[in-house]
Write an enzyme that holds these catalytic residues in place. Structure first.
Site, PDB file in Angstrom:
ATOM      1  N   GLU A  88       0.863  -1.181   0.000  1.00  0.00           N
ATOM      2  CA  GLU A  88       0.000   0.000   0.000  1.00  0.00           C
ATOM      3  C   GLU A  88       0.896   1.225   0.000  1.00  0.00           C
ATOM      4  OE1 GLU A  88      -2.027  -1.215   3.428  1.00  0.00           O
ATOM      5  OE2 GLU A  88      -0.709  -0.146   4.800  1.00  0.00           O
ATOM      6  N   TYR A 145       6.065   1.721  -8.673  1.00  0.00           N
ATOM      7  CA  TYR A 145       5.297   0.474  -8.577  1.00  0.00           C
ATOM      8  C   TYR A 145       4.556   0.176  -9.891  1.00  0.00           C
ATOM      9  CZ  TYR A 145       6.101   1.194  -3.568  1.00  0.00           C
ATOM     10  OH  TYR A 145       6.678   1.402  -2.347  1.00  0.00           O
TER      11      TYR A 145
HETATM   12  C1  LIG Z   1      10.039   5.576  -3.630  1.00  0.00           C
HETATM   13  C2  LIG Z   1      11.585   5.474  -3.598  1.00  0.00           C
HETATM   14  C3  LIG Z   1      11.981   4.265  -2.773  1.00  0.00           C
HETATM   15  C4  LIG Z   1      12.093   5.317  -5.033  1.00  0.00           C
HETATM   16  O1  LIG Z   1      13.510   5.145  -4.957  1.00  0.00           O
HETATM   17  P1  LIG Z   1      14.447   5.581  -6.192  1.00  0.00           P
HETATM   18  O2  LIG Z   1      15.778   4.987  -5.974  1.00  0.00           O
HETATM   19  O3  LIG Z   1      14.371   7.046  -6.381  1.00  0.00           O
HETATM   20  O4  LIG Z   1      13.703   4.823  -7.372  1.00  0.00           O
HETATM   21  P2  LIG Z   1      14.162   4.675  -8.891  1.00  0.00           P
HETATM   22  O5  LIG Z   1      15.252   5.646  -9.196  1.00  0.00           O
HETATM   23  O6  LIG Z   1      14.405   3.237  -9.163  1.00  0.00           O
HETATM   24  O7  LIG Z   1      12.826   5.041  -9.667  1.00  0.00           O
HETATM   25  C5  LIG Z   1      12.125   6.203  -9.358  1.00  0.00           C
HETATM   26  C6  LIG Z   1      11.158   6.478 -10.499  1.00  0.00           C
HETATM   27  O8  LIG Z   1      10.229   7.470 -10.041  1.00  0.00           O
HETATM   28  C7  LIG Z   1      10.306   8.568 -10.942  1.00  0.00           C
HETATM   29  N1  LIG Z   1       9.995   9.742 -10.162  1.00  0.00           N
HETATM   30  C8  LIG Z   1      10.800  10.370  -9.281  1.00  0.00           C
HETATM   31  N2  LIG Z   1      10.134  11.418  -8.753  1.00  0.00           N
HETATM   32  C9  LIG Z   1       8.894  11.415  -9.311  1.00  0.00           C
HETATM   33  C10 LIG Z   1       7.743  12.225  -9.165  1.00  0.00           C
HETATM   34  N3  LIG Z   1       7.719  13.263  -8.324  1.00  0.00           N
HETATM   35  N4  LIG Z   1       6.632  11.918  -9.892  1.00  0.00           N
HETATM   36  C11 LIG Z   1       6.627  10.853 -10.729  1.00  0.00           C
HETATM   37  N5  LIG Z   1       7.698  10.035 -10.919  1.00  0.00           N
HETATM   38  C12 LIG Z   1       8.810  10.333 -10.208  1.00  0.00           C
HETATM   39  C13 LIG Z   1      11.687   8.513 -11.520  1.00  0.00           C
HETATM   40  O9  LIG Z   1      11.753   9.206 -12.747  1.00  0.00           O
HETATM   41  C14 LIG Z   1      11.851   7.020 -11.714  1.00  0.00           C
HETATM   42  O10 LIG Z   1      11.118   6.569 -12.819  1.00  0.00           O
HETATM   43  P3  LIG Z   1      11.842   5.967 -14.139  1.00  0.00           P
HETATM   44  O11 LIG Z   1      12.671   4.799 -13.669  1.00  0.00           O
HETATM   45  O12 LIG Z   1      10.697   5.564 -15.010  1.00  0.00           O
HETATM   46  O13 LIG Z   1      12.664   7.102 -14.674  1.00  0.00           O
HETATM   47  C15 LIG Z   1      12.208   6.781  -3.025  1.00  0.00           C
HETATM   48  O14 LIG Z   1      11.634   7.889  -3.672  1.00  0.00           O
HETATM   49  C16 LIG Z   1      12.030   6.944  -1.518  1.00  0.00           C
HETATM   50  O15 LIG Z   1      12.804   6.411  -0.729  1.00  0.00           O
HETATM   51  N6  LIG Z   1      11.001   7.695  -1.117  1.00  0.00           N
HETATM   52  C17 LIG Z   1      10.768   7.923   0.318  1.00  0.00           C
HETATM   53  C18 LIG Z   1      10.223   6.686   0.975  1.00  0.00           C
HETATM   54  C19 LIG Z   1       8.949   6.222   0.312  1.00  0.00           C
HETATM   55  O16 LIG Z   1       8.069   7.015  -0.010  1.00  0.00           O
HETATM   56  N7  LIG Z   1       8.822   4.902   0.135  1.00  0.00           N
HETATM   57  C20 LIG Z   1       7.654   4.279  -0.451  1.00  0.00           C
HETATM   58  C21 LIG Z   1       6.601   4.147   0.565  1.00  0.00           C
HETATM   59  S1  LIG Z   1       5.263   3.138  -0.036  1.00  0.00           S
END
Ligand SMILES: CC(C)(COP(=O)(O)OP(=O)(O)OC[C@H]1O[C@@H](n2cnc3c(N)ncnc32)[C@H](O)[C@@H]1OP(=O)(O)O)[C@@H](O)C(=O)NCCC(=O)NCCS
Length: 146
Positions: free
Chosen positions: A105, A117
């Site tokens: 979720e 996701y």
């Molecule tokens: C969610 C999270 C784990 C992703 O980690 P990450 O290492 O940045 O992930 P990735 O680089 O593999 O991929 C991120 C994707 O999101 C996209 N993205 C980043 N910011 C974005 C935004 N504001 N809106 C839409 N897409 C976005 C990136 O372009 C990338 O997509 P792509 O691979 O198609 O280019 C990270 O943002 C995080 O730690 N967030 C805080 C904790 C959190 O919210 N966890 C999830 C709780 S359910």
């Protein structure tokens, strides 16, 4: 050159995971909470970049189903594919453990996570209105691991 390594986390990584969690979530889970989670049918992937812990994905297994409990990448290390790589490593391990379906979720306003996701292949199951303490809705997803 940047060396990224993803390995399975174990109970000794509880403090590291707690620090990573605290950099992304409020309230943070402390080391004891993380150790408790790691001990209960959990499996977790830990990513390091040049030897420094930069992200994790933690799930709990119940027979052939699992739930993604938490995933976080250090703010400075985001948008380099680490979140996707952590999910891939976790799913591969869950599959080896006999898990068929992974559930999660996520807050509907967490654009980066929702994008990750959906582009990873998760299917949206439903919406839980005002699920989180701050009033945000939750989206629920599942992924068939095969
Ligand atoms: C969610 C999270 C784990 C992703 O980690 P990450 O290492 O940045 O992930 P990735 O680089 O593999 O991929 C991120 C994707 O999101 C996209 N993205 C980043 N910011 C974005 C935004 N504001 N809106 C839409 N897409 C976005 C990136 O372009 C990338 O997509 P792509 O691979 O198609 O280019 C990270 O943002 C995080 O730690 N967030 C805080 C904790 C959190 O919210 N966890 C999830 C709780 S359910």
């Amino acid at each position: 050159m940047t060396a990224i390594l993803i390995r399975e986390a174990n109970a000794e990584d509880a403090a590291t995971l707690a620090v990573l969690h605290g950099a992304s979530f409020q309230p943070a889970w402390d080391e004891a909470s993380m150790a408790g989670l790691l001990g209960k049918n959990a499996t977790a992937a830990l990513a390091t970049q040049d030897g420094k812990a930069v992200g994790f994905a933690l799930s709990r297994i119940a027979v052939d189903e699992a739930e993604l409990i938490s995933i976080a990448v250090s703010p400075m290390a985001r948008n380099q594919g680490l979140g996707r790589a952590l999910l891939s490593a976790l799913c591969a391990h869950l599959k080896e453990c006999g898990v068929h379906t992974l559930f999660l979720e996520v807050a509907s306003d967490n654009a980066a996570a929702v994008h990750l996701y959906e582009s990873f292949g998760f299917s949206r199951l439903g919406l839980r209105k005002k699920y989180y303490a701050n009033g945000a809705d939750a989206l629920t997803y599942s992924l068939t691991l095969g």
